[in-house]
Design an enzyme around this catalytic site. Structure first.
Site, mmCIF file in Angstrom:
data_model
loop_
_atom_site.group_PDB
_atom_site.id
_atom_site.type_symbol
_atom_site.label_atom_id
_atom_site.label_comp_id
_atom_site.label_asym_id
_atom_site.label_seq_id
_atom_site.Cartn_x
_atom_site.Cartn_y
_atom_site.Cartn_z
ATOM 1 N N ARG A 61 -65.758 3.616 57.462
ATOM 2 C CA ARG A 61 -67.021 2.918 57.691
ATOM 3 C C ARG A 61 -68.154 3.526 56.859
ATOM 4 O O ARG A 61 -69.089 2.833 56.478
ATOM 5 C CB ARG A 61 -67.399 2.987 59.171
ATOM 6 C CG ARG A 61 -66.425 2.291 60.119
ATOM 7 C CD ARG A 61 -67.004 2.295 61.519
ATOM 8 N NE ARG A 61 -66.134 1.650 62.490
ATOM 9 C CZ ARG A 61 -65.383 2.302 63.359
ATOM 10 N NH1 ARG A 61 -65.376 3.625 63.373
ATOM 11 N NH2 ARG A 61 -64.622 1.642 64.221
ATOM 12 N N LYS A 111 -50.709 10.930 66.177
ATOM 13 C CA LYS A 111 -50.828 11.102 67.617
ATOM 14 C C LYS A 111 -52.302 11.208 67.997
ATOM 15 O O LYS A 111 -53.113 11.573 67.127
ATOM 16 C CB LYS A 111 -50.048 12.329 68.099
ATOM 17 C CG LYS A 111 -50.622 13.661 67.606
ATOM 18 C CD LYS A 111 -49.839 14.831 68.137
ATOM 19 C CE LYS A 111 -50.277 15.284 69.493
ATOM 20 N NZ LYS A 111 -51.613 15.870 69.600
ATOM 21 N N HIS A 143 -47.071 16.707 63.240
ATOM 22 C CA HIS A 143 -47.048 17.668 62.137
ATOM 23 C C HIS A 143 -46.213 18.904 62.450
ATOM 24 O O HIS A 143 -45.757 19.596 61.528
ATOM 25 C CB HIS A 143 -48.476 18.073 61.751
ATOM 26 C CG HIS A 143 -49.146 18.984 62.722
ATOM 27 N ND1 HIS A 143 -49.835 18.532 63.832
ATOM 28 C CD2 HIS A 143 -49.227 20.325 62.763
ATOM 29 C CE1 HIS A 143 -50.317 19.554 64.497
ATOM 30 N NE2 HIS A 143 -49.969 20.656 63.883
ATOM 31 N N LYS A 202 -42.951 21.747 59.891
ATOM 32 C CA LYS A 202 -42.932 23.189 59.653
ATOM 33 C C LYS A 202 -41.505 23.665 59.361
ATOM 34 O O LYS A 202 -40.543 23.217 59.990
ATOM 35 C CB LYS A 202 -43.513 23.930 60.861
ATOM 36 C CG LYS A 202 -44.993 23.609 61.087
ATOM 37 C CD LYS A 202 -45.557 24.377 62.264
ATOM 38 C CE LYS A 202 -47.028 24.026 62.479
ATOM 39 N NZ LYS A 202 -47.868 24.465 61.348
ATOM 40 N N GLU A 227 -52.844 28.702 72.153
ATOM 41 C CA GLU A 227 -54.017 28.708 71.281
ATOM 42 C C GLU A 227 -55.052 29.682 71.821
ATOM 43 O O GLU A 227 -55.257 29.767 73.035
ATOM 44 C CB GLU A 227 -54.641 27.314 71.200
ATOM 45 C CG GLU A 227 -53.747 26.238 70.621
ATOM 46 C CD GLU A 227 -54.435 24.887 70.622
ATOM 47 O OE1 GLU A 227 -55.266 24.651 69.721
ATOM 48 O OE2 GLU A 227 -54.174 24.081 71.534
ATOM 49 N N ASP A 237 -51.987 16.051 75.236
ATOM 50 C CA ASP A 237 -52.223 16.563 73.890
ATOM 51 C C ASP A 237 -51.030 17.326 73.337
ATOM 52 O O ASP A 237 -50.733 17.234 72.141
ATOM 53 C CB ASP A 237 -53.464 17.472 73.910
ATOM 54 C CG ASP A 237 -53.897 17.884 72.510
ATOM 55 O OD1 ASP A 237 -53.784 17.058 71.585
ATOM 56 O OD2 ASP A 237 -54.365 19.026 72.342
ATOM 57 N N HIS A 247 -45.750 17.568 70.935
ATOM 58 C CA HIS A 247 -45.202 18.749 70.281
ATOM 59 C C HIS A 247 -44.083 19.415 71.084
ATOM 60 O O HIS A 247 -42.995 19.682 70.572
ATOM 61 C CB HIS A 247 -46.297 19.797 70.054
ATOM 62 C CG HIS A 247 -47.419 19.329 69.195
ATOM 63 N ND1 HIS A 247 -47.268 18.436 68.162
ATOM 64 C CD2 HIS A 247 -48.737 19.651 69.206
ATOM 65 C CE1 HIS A 247 -48.428 18.225 67.580
ATOM 66 N NE2 HIS A 247 -49.338 18.941 68.198
ATOM 67 N N LYS A 251 -55.009 26.600 76.146
ATOM 68 C CA LYS A 251 -56.126 27.038 75.323
ATOM 69 C C LYS A 251 -56.723 28.310 75.905
ATOM 70 O O LYS A 251 -56.574 28.604 77.085
ATOM 71 C CB LYS A 251 -57.195 25.938 75.255
ATOM 72 C CG LYS A 251 -56.761 24.717 74.447
ATOM 73 C CD LYS A 251 -57.907 23.738 74.268
ATOM 74 C CE LYS A 251 -57.511 22.599 73.349
ATOM 75 N NZ LYS A 251 -57.224 23.053 71.960
#
Length: 516
Positions: free
Chosen positions: A66, A176, A206, A210, A244, A263, A268, A370
Site C-alpha cells: 500500500r 503463518k 521457516h 534450518k 526465547e 504462535d 513450529h 517468552k
C-alpha cells in the site's frame, strides 16, 4: 536481469560446503514488500541466493504494498536491508548488490482494488518480455493474514493465478499463521484451493529450512546406527524446547490475539514433533515425506478436558530479570499494547502421547515461551538406561542425543567414559558436531533455502492442507479450554524457565527438563 557467474574455482570451493541448485527463471512478487518480514528476511535471503548462483541468470523481483514508493526508493531500501541483514561476507560485495537491486521493481496499490492488480499484471508481462522469464511467477504473501483472501481473490480476477499454456508455472507462498483455529484454517484452505491447485501452494514454516531440522532426517535415515534405536524399546522420552529470551517486543497487537499456543505449538513445535516421530518415507520427496508427517499428527492422542488439566501447562511472565543482569524486566501485562488484565499465554508446556507401534508409551514433552533464560530451540532424544547396571553407585543416566536447531546449529550425543586413574570412576562426556566448525559460517538462511525449494518446485519442507488442519484439530480443544477457564496470571518471573507446574509435569513421571 543477468547476474554474474562466479569462477569455476569459487563454485568448486562452494560445493565442498553446500549444495548449490539454481532455480528456474521467474518473477518473484512480494506482497507486503514495505513490511518488516520483507526487509529483514526476504530481501536479504533473495540477495544471498543471487550472490551464490542459486537464482537463475534471469530473474526479477516486484514489491507490492500500500505504501507509495518508486522503483528507485524500493531499490534503496533493499540496499539498506542487504547491508543490515544479509550475510556479512556477501553484503560487502558492492558490485553483486548493485546488480541485484537492478532487478527490483515496485507496484503500489490497495489489496482490494482490481486496478492495482491490473497494473501488477502489466508490469509482470513487461518483465517477462524484457528478461525472458518464461512466464514463471512466485507470489509471496508477507502481509497480515486477514489480507490473504483479498490478494488471492484479486489474483484470480486478474488472471494471474494460473497459466493456460501448460509450460509456465505459478506458485504461492503463504506465511503463518495459517488460520487462528480449525474452522478458520479450513475456510482459508477452501479459499486458496478454489483458486490454486494444491501443487501450487507452499505453506511456509521457516523452522523447516534450518539445516539441523533437515539433518534430523539424514541422521535417522542416512545412518544405520540410529534408526534401529528410534523406537519405544530404546527411547525413554523426547523433549522439544523452543525458548526465547525476548518479550513480546512490538508484536503486542498480533500476540494478544495469538498467544504461545497458536504462535508456536500449532506450527513450529508440532512440525518438529512430526519429523522426529515419522516413519521412514518410501522416498525423499514431497508426497512421501508429508504422507508420513500427517500420519504422526493423526496418531497423537486427542486432548480432552481431563487430559488438558494434567498434560498442559500455560503461563504468562511477570516482572523479573535476565540471568546475570540485575536490571528489571517488566511483566507481559506492562508491555506496550498489552491489556492490563490480559489472559494471553506466553508459555506452554505439553505432554503428548503418540498411539502407534513405534512410540506407544513414550511421552513427548514440548515447551515454548517468552522471557526465558536462554534463546534455544532443541530436540532431545533421551534413551533408556542400560538394562543391567554394572557400574552401580555412579549415578549413571541414559544417553541423550541433542539436535540444536538455533542459535548454534549442532548435534551432540552424551555417553559415559572412565576418568584417568586406577579407580573405576565414570564421567559423562559429549561428542559434538557443529555446523559452523565443520562447514564454516552458514551460507544460507532458512528463508533462502525454502525460497529456493519453492522456485525449484520442491514442496518437501512445506505444509500441506491436511497437515495444517490436523495440527489445528489437535490444538483446538486446548484453545477452547483456555477460553473457558480464566488463569491466574502472571505465574512465572521473566528470566526463569516458566511456571513450577511445568517442572511438575515431568517430575510426576520421574523425569526432569534438560538445562540447555
Amino acid at each position: 536481469m543477468m547476474f554474474k557467474k562466479r569462477s569455476v574455482s569459487q563454485t568448486a570451493e562452494s560445493s565442498k560446503k553446500s549444495s548449490v541448485l539454481a532455480a528456474d527463471p521467474c518473477t518473484i512478487v512480494i506482497f507486503g514488500a514495505s513490511g518488516d518480514l520483507s526487509r529483514r528476511k526476504l530481501i536479504p535471503a533473495l540477495y544471498g541466493l543471487a550472490a551464490q548462483n542459486c537464482l537463475a541468470r534471469r530473474f526479477a523481483i516486484i514489491g507490492f504494498a500500500r505504501t507509495p514508493m518508486t522503483d528507485e526508493a524500493f531499490q534503496e531500501s533493499a540496499i539498506d536491508s542487504v547491508k543490515k541483514f544479509a550475510d556479512a561476507n556477501l553484503a560487502q560485495q558492492e558490485d553483486a548488490c548493485k546488480e541485484f537491486v537492478g532487478a527490483l521493481a515496485y507496484v503500489a496499490g490497495e489489496y482490494h482494488r482490481a486496478e492495482a492488480f491490473e497494473k501488477l499484471k502489466r508490469r509482470l508481462e513487461d518483465l517477462d518480455r524484457t528478461h525472458k522469464l518464461n512466464g514463471n511467477r512466485l507470489f509471496y504473501l508477507a502481509t497480515p493474514p486477514d489480507v490473504y483472501p483479498l490478494i488471492i481473490e484479486q489474483l484470480e480476477k486478474a488472471g494471474l493465478a494460473k497459466h493456460s499454456n501448460g509450460k509456465s508455472w505459478v506458485r504461492i507462498i503463504i506465511e503463518k499463521p495459517y488460520g487462528r483455529d480449525l474452522a478458520s484454517a479450513k475456510k482459508l484452505n477452501q479459499t486458496v484451493l478454489k483458486v490454486f491447485d494444491e501443487s501450487q501452494v507452499y505453506r511456509i514454516d521457516h523452522y523447516l529450512g534450518k539445516d539441523t531440522v533437515q539433518n534430523l532426517l539424514v541422521l535417522r535415515f542416512g545412518n544405520g546406527i540410529f534408526e534401529p534405536l528410534w523406537n519405544r524399546n530404546y527411547v525413554d522420552h523426547v523433549q522439544i524446547t523452543a525458548a526465547e529470551t525476548l518479550g513480546v517486543e512490538q508484536r503486542a497487537a498480533f500476540y494478544e490475539t495469538a498467544g504461545a499456543t497458536r504462535d508456536m505449538i500449532q506450527s513450529h513445535v508440532l512440525q518438529l514433533t512430526s519429523l522426529v516421530a515419522m516413519e521412514p518415507p518410501a522416498a525423499f520427496d514431497a508426497t512421501a515425506v508429508r504422507n508420513e508427517k500427517i500420519k504422526v499428527l493423526q496418531s497423537i492422542r486427542p486432548f480432552t478436558e481431563e487430559s488438558i488439566k494434567t498434560d498442559i501447562v500455560r503461563g504468562q511472565y511477570g516482572p523479573g530479570s535476565a540471568p546475570g543482569d540485575s536490571s528489571l524486566l517488566v511483566g507481559y501485562r506492562k508491555e506496550p499494547g498489552v491489556a492490563k488484565d490480559s489472559t494471553t499465554e506466553t508459555f506452554v508446556a505439553a505432554r503428548l502421547h503418540i498411539d502407534n507401534w513405534r512410540w506407544a508409551g513414550v511421552p513427548f514433552y514440548l515447551r515454548t515461551g517468552k522471557r526465558l533464560p536462554s534463546r534455544v530451540s532443541e530436540i532431545a532424544i533421551q534413551f533408556r538406561s542400560a538394562p543391567h547396571l554394572v557400574f552401580r553407585g555412579q549415578g549413571l543416566s541414559g544417553n541423550t542425543l541433542v539436535l540444536n536447531v538455533q542459535p548454534d546449529e549442532r548435534i551432540s550425543i552424551s555417553f559415559h567414559a572412565k576418568l584417568p586413574g586406577q579407580e573405576m570412576k565414570l564421567k559423562p562426556v559429549t561428542m559434538d558436531f557443529s555446523y559452523q566448525k565443520e562447514f564454516g559460517a552458514g551460507e544460507r538462511s532458512a528463508y533462502a533455502t525454502l525460497l529456493n525449494d519453492c522456485m525449484r518446485g520442491d514442496a518437501t519442507l512445506f505444509d500441506r492442507a491436511d497437515g495444517v488442519e490436523a495440527a489445528w484439530a489437535l490444538v483446538n480443544p486446548i484453545l477452547d479450554w483456555f477460553q473457558k477457564h480464566k488463569p491466574k496470571f502472571p505465574n512465572y518471573a521473566a528470566g526463569t524457565w516458566g511456571p513450577h507446574e511445568a517442572d511438575e509435569l515431568l517430575e510426576r513421571d520421574g523425569r526432569h527438563w534438560r538445562k540447555p
